[in-house]
Design an enzyme around this catalytic site. Structure first.
Site, PDB file in Angstrom:
ATOM      1  N   TYR A  23       0.826  -1.208   0.000  1.00 39.47           N
ATOM      2  CA  TYR A  23       0.000   0.000   0.000  1.00 39.47           C
ATOM      3  C   TYR A  23       0.866   1.266   0.000  1.00 39.47           C
ATOM      4  O   TYR A  23       0.549   2.248  -0.660  1.00 39.47           O
ATOM      5  CB  TYR A  23      -0.937  -0.002   1.215  1.00 39.47           C
ATOM      6  N   GLU A  24       1.982   1.212   0.743  1.00 34.46           N
ATOM      7  CA  GLU A  24       2.875   2.365   0.838  1.00 34.46           C
ATOM      8  C   GLU A  24       3.889   2.407  -0.311  1.00 34.46           C
ATOM      9  O   GLU A  24       4.842   3.186  -0.269  1.00 34.46           O
ATOM     10  CB  GLU A  24       3.588   2.378   2.196  1.00 34.46           C
ATOM     11  N   GLU A  83       4.778   2.175  15.228  1.00 35.65           N
ATOM     12  CA  GLU A  83       5.574   1.942  14.016  1.00 35.65           C
ATOM     13  C   GLU A  83       4.676   1.752  12.803  1.00 35.65           C
ATOM     14  O   GLU A  83       4.919   2.324  11.755  1.00 35.65           O
ATOM     15  CB  GLU A  83       6.483   0.724  14.205  1.00 35.65           C
ATOM     16  N   TYR A  86      -2.301  -0.558  10.192  1.00 31.31           N
ATOM     17  CA  TYR A  86      -2.843  -0.916   8.881  1.00 31.31           C
ATOM     18  C   TYR A  86      -4.179  -1.602   9.064  1.00 31.31           C
ATOM     19  O   TYR A  86      -4.331  -2.476   9.927  1.00 31.31           O
ATOM     20  CB  TYR A  86      -1.878  -1.850   8.154  1.00 31.31           C
ATOM     21  N   VAL A  87      -5.130  -1.202   8.228  1.00 31.00           N
ATOM     22  CA  VAL A  87      -6.428  -1.863   8.156  1.00 31.00           C
ATOM     23  C   VAL A  87      -6.637  -2.270   6.705  1.00 31.00           C
ATOM     24  O   VAL A  87      -6.440  -1.454   5.794  1.00 31.00           O
ATOM     25  CB  VAL A  87      -7.568  -0.940   8.643  1.00 31.00           C
ATOM     26  N   GLY A  95     -14.284   1.276  11.686  1.00 35.69           N
ATOM     27  CA  GLY A  95     -13.816   1.717  12.993  1.00 35.69           C
ATOM     28  C   GLY A  95     -12.612   0.968  13.538  1.00 35.69           C
ATOM     29  O   GLY A  95     -12.197   1.218  14.669  1.00 35.69           O
ATOM     30  N   GLY A  97      -9.377   1.136  12.647  1.00 36.25           N
ATOM     31  CA  GLY A  97      -8.237   2.026  12.865  1.00 36.25           C
ATOM     32  C   GLY A  97      -8.399   2.847  14.124  1.00 36.25           C
ATOM     33  O   GLY A  97      -7.483   2.934  14.943  1.00 36.25           O
ATOM     34  N   LYS A 126      -6.289   9.624   3.710  1.00 39.40           N
ATOM     35  CA  LYS A 126      -7.279   8.883   4.509  1.00 39.40           C
ATOM     36  C   LYS A 126      -6.776   8.691   5.938  1.00 39.40           C
ATOM     37  O   LYS A 126      -7.518   8.876   6.897  1.00 39.40           O
ATOM     38  CB  LYS A 126      -7.618   7.547   3.859  1.00 39.40           C
ATOM     39  N   TYR A 131      -6.460  10.495  11.807  1.00 41.33           N
ATOM     40  CA  TYR A 131      -5.641  11.034  12.888  1.00 41.33           C
ATOM     41  C   TYR A 131      -6.163  12.392  13.356  1.00 41.33           C
ATOM     42  O   TYR A 131      -6.182  12.685  14.550  1.00 41.33           O
ATOM     43  CB  TYR A 131      -4.177  11.129  12.458  1.00 41.33           C
TER      44      TYR A 131
END
Length: 174
Positions: A23-24, A83, A86-87, A95, A97, A126, A131
């Site tokens: 994903y990253e 660190e 992830y969901v 909910g 995360g 997202k 956050y």
């Protein structure tokens, strides 16, 4: 449902870490093995901890958070450094995360720790929205710095040889 990871979770935790790396846009950088995770999380000297978010109806893993303790010299207390969080895409919006973040915040308060910190990619809108929704604020004026590979080795060669490998200096040596 949020619960601490167990050794039985290592295969799914490893898979989730690889999903996060993909994903990253950095899958090739995710080189940790299940055995390394076992040692880091459940070995004789654990250096990290993990929580698993599971779907309330199926019990299937929906995501994870991996964290470790840090320390603030200014407050004189430990803190929690997240660190990874992830969901899985199919579980987002349910909910998980926020529940992982709340569980980590509770760990901080239960242990009397003063800070809960993490880094986030600036393009991850997202995650940034989640956050902000829980009250997290960016630390303006601070940037993350990192040494790896040849730069890490080069700096270590400039003076780290006098330290013992068990993280204690030899200042008490005769």
């Amino acid at each position: 449902m949020i619960r601490p990871a167990t050794p039985a979770d290592l295969p799914v935790l490893h898979a989730l870490i690889r999903e996060l790396a993909d994903y990253e846009r950095a899958l090739s950088e995710a080189r940790a093995t299940e055995e390394q995770l076992r040692t880091a999380l459940f070995g004789p000297d654990p250096v990290a901890h993990a929580l698993i978010a599971a779907d309330d109806t199926t019990g299937e893993p929906a995501g994870f958070a991996l964290w470790f303790r840090n320390f603030s010299t200014w407050t004189g207390t430990a803190g929690l450094y997240l660190e990874d969080l992830y969901v899985r895409p199919q579980a987002r919006g349910a909910g998980h995360g926020k529940a992982l973040l709340a569980a980590l915040a509770a760990i901080c308060l239960e242990r009397g720790w003063s800070r809960f910190e993490w880094a986030v990619l600036d393009w991850n809108e997202k995650a940034l929205a989640v956050y902000r929704a829980v009250g997290a604020l960016p630390q303006d004026g601070w940037t993350v710095q990192r040494l790896t590979g040849p730069a890490l080795a080069a700096l270590a060669a400039q003076g780290g040889a006098g330290l013992r490998s068990d993280n204690r200096t030899n200042s008490h040596a005769n």
